[in-house]
Scaffold this active site. Structure first.
Site, mmCIF file in Angstrom:
data_model
loop_
_atom_site.group_PDB
_atom_site.id
_atom_site.type_symbol
_atom_site.label_atom_id
_atom_site.label_comp_id
_atom_site.label_asym_id
_atom_site.label_seq_id
_atom_site.Cartn_x
_atom_site.Cartn_y
_atom_site.Cartn_z
ATOM 1 N N GLY B 295 41.547 21.647 49.669
ATOM 2 C CA GLY B 295 42.131 20.339 49.908
ATOM 3 C C GLY B 295 42.401 20.040 51.370
ATOM 4 C CB SER B 296 45.177 18.114 52.843
ATOM 5 O OG SER B 296 45.191 17.228 51.755
#
Lengths: 417, 581
Positions: B295-296
């Site tokens: 993810g981020s």
């Protein structure tokens, strides 16, 4: 009348009455003619072998056990007993031959084994990175069986000189040795190659090579070993570890620890501990196992037994007056005792590790049979009619110390001279 | 019949030479025989000489003290398997002379009953010493008269009590045993030694040959692990895992300049001292073997690639932050922070849309190249045997794939991949393989350059700003200048992503003014609990772990807290509205 037809007056024994009685008669002749001291030495060594393999078997059986299959402690002992029984049979059978039959048999056997040696690179079986074995239902090393045949064949070649001094026996023998050594180097099997080259060197020396030539031969040998050192990694490692003392815990070091662990009198049968960590305890390093369990005195005794074997055969060969017999007997002895000495010196760290077994004593599988054949042939070659007393030149006369010998040494051939 | 044929039967067959030649031949033969005799004597002498050498050697060896030297103290102390220590010499794995309990029915040696007392009595006695023993089973074993282990490990005081039972058949052979004094600590790094004597799972397997080599096993092998750091990491991960009711946790502390792994933990752990069913199921290494969509945490990597490529030159430039429409797909942010955002705000608020647009402008090929330079397309570089293959999107990335990769979806790598990439991002731009071997000064591999020095310098500012102003605030340990990025990715399940099960990650480095260590922490499926204010995202569970961990490990690693030092972010500060307050 000739030497392979004993001059014993057989008319004393009953006339032949069928196969059984002729067998018995042959056996009686065998018993009279065979070198019983030599036979005793061989049997003694084989008994020592049985005990030594029993001592070493647990170490090797545990080492070679896998998690899938656990070998019983006496696995190698029982197998060795079976091989030894077979080898005794072969030994006996071979020693029954007359000298002449032994020679012919050896030539046929040598031809066959040489043929197999040529086949080894193509149909051989790989074990531990070396291709030495042929598997025909029974797995065997052709070179092991070639050994006795080779010594006898070389002796035969050298004895051609007796008929015609101009025959190129050295060239022929050198070519034969070269082929065998080359085939062995291919496998690779340097230990055996050294043995074959060694027996050739012994025979060429006995056949009267001048000392200058012997010197240059030694030089060539040294050069060859140096070349092997630089060409073959395996040889280099072994020689390096010999000269440099080696890394701790390599095979040779473990062997010495085992050899010395028992002191002069040994720890006692099956009480050795160091042997458990020794690789090849039942083959290459059985001498060390004997040292641990039966002591250094037993080691010295075994060494003396081999020396006695060599001295017995060789001193009797001096009495012979047939060149082929002299050479064949000496060659076979040099093979057996030479290999034994090399093995023992490796164990005593006086010689770089060679991967050689102790003949007659080590566990060997099919090579036990080959060894039985070898000593059987030696017994056949050294058979001698005890009633034929030769009055040969004594040692003192040979060295020019004693009186001038009478012309015609053997009493039975005085008539022609 | 003449003498010649007597001597050599073959000679008869040869043609008879003239008389003079014959007599010459005769004398030649006599000569040859005499020579051979002399030479045989020589051969005998040679054998006697060799035998004499051998005998002298035996006498020498027997009378020297080498026989006694054969069992040296050194050898007695040589372990059956080499020790493993951490980088400071703390023992992690050593051999321990343990006792085992062996039933030998032949010990009495008289062919009678193997035991003095009844099997039931002996079994009851053993039960009193080892309360966890199955009395009925042991009794059956003793009654059956079959040899075998009754117990693999017996403590010395237990051995004494077994001795007091007075049964000869209960033997206690000493067996060297592998002992891990730190218990389950760093179990995934170390692995264990199986019954066959060979190492499994971790460095025990990797170093197996070295540890068993008699010439080398006297000297311990030092790993890069620092046991104090490892302890703190495991402690904090375990705490975070329990507070957030997570399925599992993983963490790694990596030296950014050398690639040495200071600590590596995968929870739940197993106990290498006692491998059981549960332990065996926990041997799976989440740090090096399991791949996740992280993810981020990928956003800084995308931004770094964009800065490096010159796509982001003006940090004041405002990027469109509205939902991205590509064909039928829509890429959204979880919260809206306005119509437009600059790069600093993008990272602080973790905006998917702007990162996707930056990646779009950068182009799929350049992002892909950067990811490959960071080693994201192959198994992670570390010695451990268990290394997972990343799920790599392949060669030609469509536009949408480029955009999802930019914020860490559609690509799955191990936490170790991420840690190595972050180390490259902050250490001046050089990627180095991670290692578990302790490296001497100057031994660090040269590595390969992925980012420019200037890019790395920008990224230090940006990462630091995330933990001052953005989602990483919970990781900002005072004085340690932590900078890092959160990542909360939904786990893929049947029919798309599962909104409720997350992988929350925090990838950080400290101190940001001169980064020394990368710390990555990860929680597998954390739940919202009181401790995380009923939040599941990394800002509330993974980041606080780093916030608590760094003050514990910083002083051990030579990083002092200092409120007056920090990376200079004065040029980017005005870009954040309200930063000056």
């Amino acid at each position: 009348m000739s030497i392979d037809q004993p001059a014993l007056n057989r008319s004393r024994s009953e006339p032949p009455r069928g196969a059984a009685s002729s067998h018995i008669r042959n056996l009686r002749i065998w018993w009279r003619e065979v070198d019983r001291v030599l036979l005793g030495l061989i049997v003694l060594l084989m008994i020592i072998s049985t005990i030594a393999v029993a001592a070493a078997s647990p170490a090797s059986a545990r080492r070679l056990s896998t998690s899938a299959e656990r070998l019983p402690d006496l696995y190698f002992f029982w197998k060795h007993l079976a091989w030894q029984a077979l080898a005794l049979g072969v030994l006996f059978g071979a020693s029954l031959m007359s000298r002449e039959t032994a020679r012919r048999f050896a030539l046929v056997l040598g031809g066959g084994m040489l043929f197999f040696m040529f086949l080894v690179p193509f149909i051989g079986t790989d074990i531990n990175g070396a291709r030495r074995w042929i598997d025909l239902g029974l797995r065997f090393q052709p070179s092991e069986f070639l050994k006795p045949a080779f010594a006898i064949a070389l002796a035969w070649v050298f004895s051609w000189r007796m008929r015609d001094p101009n025959l190129p026996v050295r060239a022929v023998s050198l070519a034969l040795t070269g082929v065998v050594v080359f085939l062995l180097a291919l496998q690779p099997n340097f230990g055996e190659a050294v043995l074959f080259a060694g027996v050739w060197a012994v025979l060429v020396m006995l056949s009267g090579l001048s000392f200058a030539r012997i010197g240059s031969l030694l030089g060539a040998g040294a050069a060859l070993i140096t070349a092997t050192y630089f060409i073959y990694d395996n040889a280099r490692h072994r020689i390096d570890s010999f000269l440099g003392g080696g890394t701790a815990f390599d095979q040779v070091d473990l062997a010495e620890r085992t050899l010395l662990a028992g002191g002069w009198t040994g720890t006692g049968f099956w009480l050795g501990l160091k042997k458990m960590r020794l690789p090849e305890a039942h083959t290459d390093y059985i001498f060390s196992v004997i040292g641990e369990e039966f002591g250094l005195l037993a080691c010295a005794l075994i060494l003396c037994l081999y020396l006695a074997l060599a001295a017995r055969v060789l001193m009797r060969m001096i009495d012979e007056d047939d060149l082929f017999t002299m050479l064949a007997g000496s060659g076979l002895t040099a093979l057996i005792v030479g290999q034994a000495f090399i093995n023992m010196l490796v164990n005593l760290r006086l010689f770089p590790s060679k991967g050689m077994t102790l003949p007659l004593v080590s566990y060997g599988g099919s090579s036990t049979i080959a060894m039985g054949l070898m000593v059987g042939l030696l017994l056949a070659i050294t058979r001698r009619n005890p009633f034929l007393k030769r009055r040969t030149a004594g040692l003192a006369q040979l060295m020019g110390l004693g009186d001038e010998p009478a012309r015609g040494r053997a009493s039975i051939r005085g008539s022609a001279s | 019949m003449n003498a010649m044929s007597l001597m050599d039967p073959l000679a008869v067959r040869t043609a008879h030479p003239p008389i003079s030649e014959r007599s010459q031949l005769m004398s030649l033969r006599e000569e040859a025989l005499d020579t051979a005799r002399m030479r045989i004597l020589l051969l005998v002498a040679l054998f006697v000489f060799i035998a004499f050498l051998g005998l002298m050697r035996i006498v020498y060896l027997g009378s020297s003290d080498r026989a006694y030297a054969a069992t040296t103290l050194e050898e007695a102390l040589l372990p059956a398997r080499g020790e493993i220590t951490d980088r400071n010499g703390v023992p992690l794995a050593r051999m321990f002379p343990a006792y085992s309990l062996w039933f030998n029915p032949d010990a009495m040696g008289d062919g009678g009953a193997p035991l003095v007392n009844s099997p039931a009595y002996v079994a009851a006695g053993l039960k009193a010493i080892f309360p966890d023993m199955d009395q009925a089973k042991i009794e059956a074993r003793l009654a059956s008269g079959k040899a075998g282990y009754l117990r693999r490990r017996v403590l010395p005081e237990e051995a004494n009590r077994v001795q007091e039972l007075g049964e000869l058949a209960l033997e206690m052979p000493q067996e060297p045993d592998r002992h891990y004094p730190q218990g389950s600590m760093a179990a995934h790094v170390l692995g264990h030694v199986a019954a066959d004597g060979h190492g499994r799972v971790g460095m025990e397997q990797v170093l197996d040959e070295r540890l068993r080599d008699p010439a080398l096993r006297g000297t311990p092998v030092a790993l890069s692990i620092d046991m104090r750091v490892q302890g703190a990491l495991e402690d904090e991960l375990e705490r975070g895992m329990k507070l957030n009711d997570a399925m599992g946790a993983a963490g790694i502390v990596l030296d950014v300049d050398t690639g040495e792994v200071l600590a590596l933990a995968s929870l739940p752990e197993f106990n290498p001292n006692k491998i059981d069913q549960e332990g065996a199921s926990n041997m799976f290494n989440r740090v090096t073997n399991q791949v996740y969509e992280l993810g981020s945490t990928f956003k800084p990597l995308t931004v770094a690639a964009a800065i490096d490529a010159g796509v982001v030159k003006d940090f004041g430039r405002r990027w469109d932050a509205k939902t991205v429409h590509i064909g039928k797909s829509r890429l959204r942010d979880s919260h809206s922070y306005g119509e437009t955002l600059n790069v600093a705000q993008t990272l602080i608020h973790s905006s998917n849309t702007v990162t996707a647009r930056i990646a779009d402008e950068l182009g799929a090929e350049r992002l892909r190249r950067t990811m490959m330079d960071l080693g994201m397309h192959e198994r992670p570089y570390i010695e451990l045997p268990a290394r997972g293959h990343p799920i790599w999107p392949g060669e030609d990335w469509p536009r949408i794939r480029n955009m999802t990769v930019s914020y860490g979806h559609g690509i799955a790598v191990t936490p170790l991949h991420l840690a190595s990439a972050y180390a490259a991002m902050v250490n001046g731009g050089t990627w180095r393989p991670a290692t578990l071997h302790k490296l001497a000064p100057g031994e660090a591999p040269r590595g390969r350059r992925v980012f420019k020095e200037s890019t790395s310098s920008r990224m230090r500012q940006l990462l630091r700003m995330i933990s001052i102003y953005g989602t990483g605030r919970n990781a900002d340990a005072p004085g340690y200048r932590v900078g890092g990025k959160t990542g909360s990715a939904e786990k893929p399940g049947q029919g798309g992503y599962r909104r409720t099960s997350l992988i929350s990650t925090f990838a950080a480095a400290f101190p940001m003014d001169r980064p020394r260590y990368v710390v990555v922490t990860m929680l597998d499926e954390p739940r919202g609990t009181v401790a995380s204010s009923y939040q599941r995202t990394a800002a509330w569970n993974a980041a606080p772990i780093v916030g608590r961990l760094v003050p514990r490990i910083g002083p051990m690693l030579g990083v002092r807290p200092d409120e007056r030092r920090d990376v200079d972010i004065s040029d980017l500060k005005p870009l954040i509205p309200g930063a000056d307050k």
